[in-house]
Every structure is written in C-alpha cells, then in structure tokens.
Write an enzyme that holds these catalytic residues in place. Structure first.
Site, PDB file in Angstrom:
ATOM      1  N   ASP A 172      -7.867   3.392   0.677  1.00 47.77           N
ATOM      2  CA  ASP A 172      -8.291   4.453   1.576  1.00 47.77           C
ATOM      3  C   ASP A 172      -8.377   5.788   0.839  1.00 47.77           C
ATOM      4  OD1 ASP A 172      -5.525   4.361   1.221  1.00 47.77           O
ATOM      5  OD2 ASP A 172      -5.078   5.151   3.212  1.00 47.77           O
ATOM      6  N   LYS A 179     -10.526   0.496  12.590  1.00 50.13           N
ATOM      7  CA  LYS A 179     -11.693   0.908  13.357  1.00 50.13           C
ATOM      8  C   LYS A 179     -12.954   0.399  12.693  1.00 50.13           C
ATOM      9  CE  LYS A 179     -12.357   5.509  11.288  1.00 50.13           C
ATOM     10  NZ  LYS A 179     -12.484   6.955  11.589  1.00 50.13           N
ATOM     11  N   THR A 186      -0.061   7.961   8.699  1.00 49.80           N
ATOM     12  CA  THR A 186       1.305   7.452   8.575  1.00 49.80           C
ATOM     13  C   THR A 186       2.007   8.121   7.405  1.00 49.80           C
ATOM     14  OG1 THR A 186       0.574   5.331   9.477  1.00 49.80           O
ATOM     15  CG2 THR A 186       2.685   5.376   8.330  1.00 49.80           C
ATOM     16  N   GLY A 202      -6.355   0.487   8.322  1.00 52.47           N
ATOM     17  CA  GLY A 202      -5.330   1.308   7.712  1.00 52.47           C
ATOM     18  C   GLY A 202      -3.939   0.769   7.942  1.00 52.47           C
ATOM     19  N   ASN A 203      -2.939   1.630   7.727  1.00 56.16           N
ATOM     20  CA  ASN A 203      -1.549   1.216   7.875  1.00 56.16           C
ATOM     21  C   ASN A 203      -1.170   0.933   9.319  1.00 56.16           C
ATOM     22  OD1 ASN A 203      -0.444   1.357   5.146  1.00 56.16           O
ATOM     23  ND2 ASN A 203      -0.921   3.530   5.256  1.00 56.16           N
TER      24      ASN A 203
END
Length: 249
Positions: free
Chosen positions: A103, A19, A127, A14-15
């Site tokens: 996402d 994971k 975020t 992600g940003n």
C-alpha cells in the site's frame, strides 16, 4: 445495468478493510465500494455491471490464493496481483524492498502521478500512520511507521490500569480539561505534531515538500493540517498507475 467496456477494476485489501474502485478509460472514478470480508460475490456483481477490461489486486496482509484465482477466473485472466517483484513506474530506495508495504508503494506511485516533479510527503493515516517521502524525480526515499489514532487510544487503555477507552471523535481542546479530552488531545495533537516534524525533515532532505493526506483517519486530521492535500483515493490511483505501466511496458 451493464456499462461500456474499457473500465479498470482496482481491489485494495488493507489491514482493516477492503474496497473496490472502478476507473473509466479517462481515469474518472465511477464506483468506490467497501467490501465485506467475503467479498467475492460483490466483486462478481461489480464485474458484471461495470465490465472492466483489466484489474489489479493489492493485499497488504496474507493473500488467499484461492480468492486470487477466483478473481482471475472472473476476469478471464486479465488480473495483475501486485507483489514486490511487480515492475513499478517509480524507483524505490529501500534496504528491505520485500518488506515494504504494497500500500505504501501504491500510495507513492499515486502521489508521483498526481504531483509530478515535486517533493512529496505522504501521510497515510490508517491502522498505522505511515509517513513516506518521494523526491522530485519520483523516487521513493523511505519513510516512518508508527501507530495510528485507534491504536494509540487503545494502547493507553489496554496497557494502563486506570485510563479509559476514549473515542477519536469528540471535543478536542489544545490541552485537555478532563481525562477523556486529555487522552484525545494528546493522541491526535501528538500525531499531528509527528506529521509536521516529518514535513520539516522532508524539507531538509529533498526541499520543501507537498503534504498529501490519505487514509481512514484523514478527515479527522485534515482540520489540523490546513496545508495538506487530501487524496482519499491515493492508493487506488497508484494501483491503477502501476497496472497501466505494466500493460504499456
């Protein structure tokens, strides 16, 4: 320890974090692990330990092709890199599909898989706060993007002369009785109000919608959104669904 083969590896970058999640053939989550910025060594260990049969990689920002090729080699080629050209198990109504966050696509696919036949509003509080609408037929209808909790708190400090930098966690009155609590209450209650207003708008568009809450700030917001279904692994679930769809079609 080496585990039986047949598992699926999902990597979600992600940003602000990444994971890896391992699913069993029965869709059980066997492992969920945060990855450091240089996470290939950990991925190599996960692949050795959990013996995934297939994998999918989703990168919201810049995709390092060298890392993708290294991961593909680790998986003996059994890797799907999600792009805007990847076939999807859901339809997407969006004027600029090439700019739609991967996402957001994955979260919509996960929500449609978990709650089929229902209008859904997906609130991904990370975020950024994204609020995306999926109708009862499983079609992505669009959504909104605004700053997340940390960005709002930071902006109040960075773009004013006197307001302090305030932590998201702490006393949260309905109306602040100090500058710190006024900022925290304004940001968090304002964000919750935005989610509730979007839920009302979703009902006008698609009928009463189920609210699904995910993202790193979801635990902070959940006590204020009692009607929400909390799905912390929503994006990973959606990525697995996309991978399964491509394998079966």
């Amino acid at each position: 320890m080496r585990h039986p083969q047949g598992n699926t590896l999902v990597i979600d970058k992600g940003n602000s974090s990444a994971k890896a999640v391992v699913f069993s053939p029965k869709d059980e989550i066997l492992l969920s692990e945060r990855l450091p910025e240089a996470g290939l060594d950990i991925l190599d260990r996960i692949i050795v330990d959990w013996s995934p049969r297939k994998a999918i990689l989703c990168c919201v920002g810049h995709l390092d092709q060298r890392d993708a090729e290294s991961l593909r080699m680790m998986m003996d080629g059994r890797l799907l890199v999600l792009t805007h050209r990847t076939p999807l198990p859901i339809a997407v109504d969006y004027l600029t599909p090439a700019t739609l966050g991967l996402d957001r696509i994955a979260a919509a696919a996960g929500a449609a898989a978990l709650f089929p036949g229902q209008p859904l509003l997906i609130a991904d509080a990370g975020t950024a706060l994204t609020l995306d609408l999926v109708d009862a037929s499983g079609r992505f209808r669009g959504g909104n993007i605004s700053p997340g909790v940390a960005l709002r708190l930071r902006a109040l400090h960075d773009f004013t002369e006197a307001l302090p930098r305030v932590a998201a966690e702490g006393e949260l009155p309905r109306f602040g009785n100090s500058t710190d609590t006024a900022i925290r209450a304004g940001v968090i209650h304002g964000l919750v109000g935005e989610i509730r207003a979007s839920l009302e708008a979703a009902a006008d568009t698609c009928g009463p919608a189920r609210l699904i809450l995910t993202g790193g700030d979801a635990p902070l917001l959940l006590p204020l959104l009692s009607q929400a279904s909390h799905e912390p692994q929503l994006v990973s679930i959606g990525l697995k669904r996309i991978l399964d769809y491509n394998e079966n079609n």
